[in-house]
Design a protein around this motif. Sequence first.
Motif, mmCIF file in Angstrom:
data_model
loop_
_atom_site.group_PDB
_atom_site.id
_atom_site.type_symbol
_atom_site.label_atom_id
_atom_site.label_comp_id
_atom_site.label_asym_id
_atom_site.label_seq_id
_atom_site.Cartn_x
_atom_site.Cartn_y
_atom_site.Cartn_z
ATOM 1 N N UNK A 152 0.829 -1.224 0.000
ATOM 2 C CA UNK A 152 0.000 0.000 0.000
ATOM 3 C C UNK A 152 0.862 1.272 0.000
ATOM 4 N N UNK A 153 2.029 1.231 -0.628
ATOM 5 C CA UNK A 153 2.918 2.394 -0.594
ATOM 6 C C UNK A 153 2.299 3.611 -1.267
ATOM 7 N N UNK A 154 1.646 3.399 -2.416
ATOM 8 C CA UNK A 154 1.030 4.535 -3.109
ATOM 9 C C UNK A 154 -0.070 5.143 -2.252
ATOM 10 N N UNK A 155 -0.907 4.286 -1.681
ATOM 11 C CA UNK A 155 -1.994 4.785 -0.832
ATOM 12 C C UNK A 155 -1.445 5.587 0.352
ATOM 13 N N UNK A 156 -0.335 5.128 0.927
ATOM 14 C CA UNK A 156 0.253 5.820 2.075
ATOM 15 C C UNK A 156 0.960 7.113 1.673
ATOM 16 N N UNK A 157 1.848 7.013 0.669
ATOM 17 C CA UNK A 157 2.670 8.172 0.284
ATOM 18 C C UNK A 157 1.836 9.278 -0.341
ATOM 19 N N UNK A 158 0.785 8.919 -1.065
ATOM 20 C CA UNK A 158 -0.031 9.915 -1.750
ATOM 21 C C UNK A 158 -1.350 10.189 -1.037
ATOM 22 N N UNK A 159 -1.485 9.642 0.178
ATOM 23 C CA UNK A 159 -2.649 9.934 1.025
ATOM 24 C C UNK A 159 -3.966 9.653 0.310
ATOM 25 N N UNK A 160 -4.116 8.425 -0.165
ATOM 26 C CA UNK A 160 -5.338 8.048 -0.880
ATOM 27 C C UNK A 160 -6.400 7.452 0.033
ATOM 28 N N UNK A 161 -6.048 7.216 1.293
ATOM 29 C CA UNK A 161 -7.023 6.630 2.199
ATOM 30 C C UNK A 161 -7.252 5.157 1.923
ATOM 31 N N UNK A 162 -8.441 4.668 2.271
ATOM 32 C CA UNK A 162 -8.784 3.256 2.121
ATOM 33 C C UNK A 162 -9.060 2.949 0.648
ATOM 34 N N UNK A 163 -8.283 2.040 0.071
ATOM 35 C CA UNK A 163 -8.437 1.684 -1.349
ATOM 36 C C UNK A 163 -8.917 0.248 -1.524
ATOM 37 N N UNK A 164 -9.417 -0.367 -0.456
ATOM 38 C CA UNK A 164 -9.891 -1.738 -0.538
ATOM 39 C C UNK A 164 -11.108 -1.819 -1.454
ATOM 40 N N UNK A 165 -11.093 -2.790 -2.391
ATOM 41 C CA UNK A 165 -12.182 -2.982 -3.352
ATOM 42 C C UNK A 165 -12.468 -1.715 -4.151
ATOM 43 N N UNK A 166 -11.449 -0.965 -4.447
ATOM 44 C CA UNK A 166 -11.648 0.312 -5.138
ATOM 45 C C UNK A 166 -10.588 0.528 -6.207
ATOM 46 N N UNK A 167 -10.905 1.430 -7.123
ATOM 47 C CA UNK A 167 -9.972 1.874 -8.147
ATOM 48 C C UNK A 167 -9.845 3.382 -8.034
#
Length: 205
Positions: free
Chosen positions: A118-133
Amino acid sequence: MTRLSAVLVAALSVSALAAEVGKEVKNVELRDGTTDKPAPFPGFGQKVLTIFYNDADVADLNDPLADALKAKNLDESKYQGIGVANLADSKAPNFIIKSVVRGKIEKYKSVILTDPDRLVAKEWALGDCNNDSVVLVIGKDKKVAHVQRGAIRGKDIETIVALVEKLMAEPAPGAAPAPVAAPAPEAAPPAPAPDAAPTAAQPAP
């Protein structure tokens, strides 16, 4: 704190983490989708990037947008489409995910990376990306030009394609301005014609 208050605080926290348009992001080292070797985003800071950050369980969710961009046959010296398989949130075994990744690389002739942590989600602050695009358009200035999660359809596809084409037409940061052609020198005025000499039919006084 009441339960309702706790829910509201949690919702606000997720909202605050969301990547913002205009925010500069940094390159992230992920894994190559075919070799599993370390690989950053190619073309980062030199090209316009459209990044599809997909939970591998919904890998096809935004294929309509990917198909629309592919149909434009965009200049590869200025543009790069990149898929990222979010492995950490996927329930599928890695060997199945890698088979899907190989199929998409063949279909779109594009780069697909994997994100086991989940590096992209963490570094770019995307939040919860489970079951998502999550789809991001990153300009040549490394700033987020567009971010959108969920299924992208209809007018939203047209908007993103138009944005990508607009960003591609802009000069890269620090690029020298195009030379301005010097104005052509003005033509010299014609010299006055000399006085006509007398002819035989017109005798001199």
